[in-house]
Design an enzyme around this catalytic site. Structure first.
Site, mmCIF file in Angstrom:
data_model
loop_
_atom_site.group_PDB
_atom_site.id
_atom_site.type_symbol
_atom_site.label_atom_id
_atom_site.label_comp_id
_atom_site.label_asym_id
_atom_site.label_seq_id
_atom_site.Cartn_x
_atom_site.Cartn_y
_atom_site.Cartn_z
ATOM 1 C CB CYS A 98 -0.944 -0.021 1.192
ATOM 2 S SG CYS A 98 -2.016 -1.463 1.125
ATOM 3 C CG HIS A 391 -6.019 1.760 -0.001
ATOM 4 N ND1 HIS A 391 -4.904 2.416 -0.473
ATOM 5 C CD2 HIS A 391 -5.556 0.635 0.615
ATOM 6 C CE1 HIS A 391 -3.817 1.716 -0.165
ATOM 7 N NE2 HIS A 391 -4.196 0.633 0.487
ATOM 8 C CB CYS A 421 -0.045 0.841 7.696
ATOM 9 S SG CYS A 421 -1.752 0.798 7.102
HETATM 10 C C1 LIG Z 1 -2.222 -1.311 4.220
HETATM 11 C C2 LIG Z 1 -3.634 -1.343 3.815
HETATM 12 O O1 LIG Z 1 -4.139 -0.386 3.270
HETATM 13 S S1 LIG Z 1 -4.505 -2.706 4.189
HETATM 14 C C3 LIG Z 1 -6.097 -2.425 3.500
HETATM 15 C C4 LIG Z 1 -6.249 -3.151 2.251
HETATM 16 N N1 LIG Z 1 -7.645 -3.087 1.847
HETATM 17 C C5 LIG Z 1 -8.534 -4.003 2.227
HETATM 18 O O2 LIG Z 1 -8.193 -4.951 2.915
HETATM 19 C C6 LIG Z 1 -9.931 -3.819 1.728
HETATM 20 C C7 LIG Z 1 -10.895 -3.994 2.857
HETATM 21 N N2 LIG Z 1 -12.248 -3.926 2.382
HETATM 22 C C8 LIG Z 1 -12.933 -4.989 1.936
HETATM 23 O O3 LIG Z 1 -12.408 -6.106 1.825
HETATM 24 C C9 LIG Z 1 -14.383 -4.803 1.556
HETATM 25 O O4 LIG Z 1 -14.627 -3.450 1.291
HETATM 26 C C10 LIG Z 1 -15.325 -5.294 2.707
HETATM 27 C C11 LIG Z 1 -15.212 -6.822 2.800
HETATM 28 C C12 LIG Z 1 -14.960 -4.662 4.043
HETATM 29 C C13 LIG Z 1 -16.779 -4.906 2.389
HETATM 30 O O5 LIG Z 1 -17.080 -5.354 1.141
HETATM 31 P P1 LIG Z 1 -18.591 -5.310 0.605
HETATM 32 O O6 LIG Z 1 -19.461 -6.149 1.483
HETATM 33 O O7 LIG Z 1 -18.544 -5.607 -0.847
HETATM 34 O O8 LIG Z 1 -18.936 -3.781 0.851
HETATM 35 P P2 LIG Z 1 -20.204 -2.973 0.392
HETATM 36 O O9 LIG Z 1 -19.720 -1.699 -0.210
HETATM 37 O O10 LIG Z 1 -21.134 -3.808 -0.417
HETATM 38 O O11 LIG Z 1 -20.865 -2.590 1.769
HETATM 39 C C14 LIG Z 1 -21.586 -3.551 2.522
HETATM 40 C C15 LIG Z 1 -22.766 -2.849 3.132
HETATM 41 O O12 LIG Z 1 -22.299 -1.805 3.986
HETATM 42 C C16 LIG Z 1 -22.956 -0.605 3.670
HETATM 43 N N3 LIG Z 1 -22.046 0.503 3.922
HETATM 44 C C17 LIG Z 1 -20.781 0.661 3.439
HETATM 45 N N4 LIG Z 1 -20.272 1.821 3.876
HETATM 46 C C18 LIG Z 1 -21.211 2.397 4.635
HETATM 47 C C19 LIG Z 1 -21.269 3.629 5.353
HETATM 48 N N5 LIG Z 1 -20.220 4.485 5.344
HETATM 49 N N6 LIG Z 1 -22.407 3.922 6.034
HETATM 50 C C20 LIG Z 1 -23.459 3.062 6.020
HETATM 51 N N7 LIG Z 1 -23.461 1.890 5.348
HETATM 52 C C21 LIG Z 1 -22.366 1.577 4.675
HETATM 53 C C22 LIG Z 1 -23.267 -0.744 2.175
HETATM 54 O O13 LIG Z 1 -24.325 0.112 1.780
HETATM 55 C C23 LIG Z 1 -23.652 -2.172 2.074
HETATM 56 O O14 LIG Z 1 -24.999 -2.303 2.512
HETATM 57 P P3 LIG Z 1 -26.007 -3.286 1.751
HETATM 58 O O15 LIG Z 1 -25.416 -4.654 1.938
HETATM 59 O O16 LIG Z 1 -27.292 -3.048 2.450
HETATM 60 O O17 LIG Z 1 -25.976 -2.838 0.318
#
Ligand SMILES: CC(=O)SCCNC(=O)CCNC(=O)[C@H](O)C(C)(C)COP(=O)(O)OP(=O)(O)OC[C@H]1O[C@@H](n2cnc3c(N)ncnc32)[C@H](O)[C@@H]1OP(=O)(O)O
Length: 436
Positions: A98, A391, A421
């Site tokens: 990242c 990201h 990070c």
């Molecule tokens: C060093 C580094 O940077 S490490 C980081 C590396 N990055 C990662 O690991 C990525 C992490 N993220 C992920 O893996 C994915 O985004 C997850 C698994 C957390 C979520 O994935 P998904 O389930 O596809 O997310 P999605 O966008 O569909 O959101 C799920 C639900 O939450 C809701 N939601 C998301 N954000 C918000 C918010 N801010 N407020 C209210 N509701 C929200 C969505 O509307 C959705 O609702 P629904 O199911 O009723 O439609």
């Protein structure tokens, strides 16, 4: 003036002359089907055009992507070939998870300090929608053996050993190779170790979306975010679709934890979304920028990278890399006007903020007698962070650098920290400055 600054052999500072990114988009939305390479070409091509710079002036491109495209492993070189730069422009690709575009920026800076180049481009792009979806190890082995088999009998012997499960596609995991833990599980681990409450995580995510919405509404992003027109050229994309412009504090509490369903607190809303996008910066030595008639946006003052164990607190990079960059700049945390920290997960950012102010952490982990310092929230991710913008792994570093420099310019100059990070227990910190 010259003390504690990164300078070339001629005493030149390293100038950021331009910085640009595509709008960021959630996985499988605006850039569905658009590979990271195309996103990278889009942003670098547009940046060159806006800067009205003869592409032949570019001496080196260092670029990166975290999720590799096997058919184009050197994305930097493909960008050179795809944007009208001189074919003799040197280009290579880097990967630091990242923190990839912090690394590509550092590489260009180091080339300038060595006196090798005076104009270069750094950046990164990633797509979570166009993925190198692989096959199982058993199927991969069978395919290699099939290629070598000469008779029907030999082929049949190979094929009959395969089971249905061996045929399942294997998408890349957002997980640490050596521990097998996903980044989300690591964030969950950090939330528990550092007592980061669900409420605090949700509040940070809500703050991030609210501030990013305000920044867009105030027109702050217009100079640093291009309008994208990706294939199949049906629509223009003008704004990050990752930002919840209607974020409400109580919308967060309803969500169930994702990475520890029973006892967890990390949800889709307090994690960064899987995102597609690209960013880039145009760097020049100060005297070259002036010779070409450019007014630099800002300068790279110092940087530092760190590495820790991957089993515990793996996403604590900012707490280790920041003191290195500060020391190299000859500064303290309190001297900074802005602090831009990559919000991989709210839990991770909050755990880092706690460690910034912990004397115990400083003594035990950094070997220092005093804490890094308490973060003044009026300086922290003032236009929102990765929880809102998303990201696209390799693009976040140069997004942060450009966003911070532009905000410092709006404030009439100053010094800002950008930090992230990264997987593998890595951390990156880069200090930028804008003349007052
Ligand atoms: C060093 C580094 O940077 S490490 C980081 C590396 N990055 C990662 O690991 C990525 C992490 N993220 C992920 O893996 C994915 O985004 C997850 C698994 C957390 C979520 O994935 P998904 O389930 O596809 O997310 P999605 O966008 O569909 O959101 C799920 C639900 O939450 C809701 N939601 C998301 N954000 C918000 C918010 N801010 N407020 C209210 N509701 C929200 C969505 O509307 C959705 O609702 P629904 O199911 O009723 O439609």
């Amino acid at each position: 003036m010259t003390a504690n600054k990164l300078l070339t052999r001629n005493g030149d500072r390293i100038a950021v002359v331009s910085g640009l990114r595509t709008p960021f988009a959630k996985q499988a939305t605006a850039y569905h089907g658009v590979p990271a390479l195309d996103l990278g070409k889009m942003v670098v091509g547009e940046m060159l055009q806006r800067a009205e710079l003869d592409p032949k002036e570019i001496q080196q491109v260092v670029y990166g992507q975290v999720v590799q495209m096997p058919e184009a492993p050197n994305i930097a070189r493909e960008i050179v070939l795809g944007t009208g730069m001189d074919v003799r422009t040197d280009a290579y690709s880097v990967s630091r998870a990242c923190a990839t575009s912090f690394q590509s920026t550092a590489n260009i800076v180091e080339s300038m300090m060595a006196g090798h180049i005076d104009v270069g481009i750094a950046g990164g792009a990633d797509s979570s929608s166009v993925l190198p979806i692989g096959v199982t190890k058993k199927l991969a082995r069978a395919l290699v053996d099939l290629n070598k088999a000469r008779t029907f009998g030999q082929r049949w012997n190979i094929l009959k050993k395969l089971r249905i499960a061996d045929l399942a596609p294997q998408p890349p995991a957002v997980a640490e190779y050596s521990t097998g833990l996903s980044m989300g599980q690591t964030a969950e681990q950090m939330a528990k170790t550092h007592n980061i409450s669900r409420e605090d995580q949700d509040a940070m995510a809500h703050r991030s979306h609210t501030l990013a919405t305000k920044a867009w509404e105030a027109g702050l992003m217009k100079d640093e975010v291009m309008t994208a027109h990706p294939e199949p050229f049906k629509e223009f994309i003008e704004m990050d679709n990752t930002i919840r412009t209607n974020s409400t504090a109580d919308g967060y509490a309803k969500l169930r934890p994702v990475f520890d369903r029973k006892h967890g607190s990390v949800t889709a809303a307090n994690s960064t979304a899987l995102t597609d996008g690209a960013s880039a910066v145009l760097l020049m030595t100060e005297s070259k920028a002036k010779a070409l008639g450019y007014e630099p946006l800002g300068y790279i003052r110092s940087f530092g990278f760190s590495a820790i164990d991957v089993w515990e607190d793996m996403l604590m990079g900012p707490s280790y890399s920041t003191p290195i960059a500060l020391e190299r700049a000859g500064m303290n945390l309190a001297d900074l006007d802005l602090i831009e920290m990559h919000e991989a997960f709210a839990a991770q950012a909050l755990a880092n903020m706690k460690m910034f102010e912990s004397k115990k952490f400083a003594e035990e982990k950094l070997g220092r007698s005093h804490a890094i310092g308490e973060i003044d929230m009026s300086k922290f991710n003032v236009n929102g962070g990765s929880l809102a913008y998303g990201h696209p792994f390799a693009a976040t570093g140069t997004r942060l650098i450009t966003q911070t420099i532009n905000e410092l310019r709006r404030r009439g100059g100053g010094v800002g920290l950008t930090t992230a990070c990264a997987a593998g227990g890595l951390g990156a910190a880069m200090i930028v400055e804008v003349d007052g």
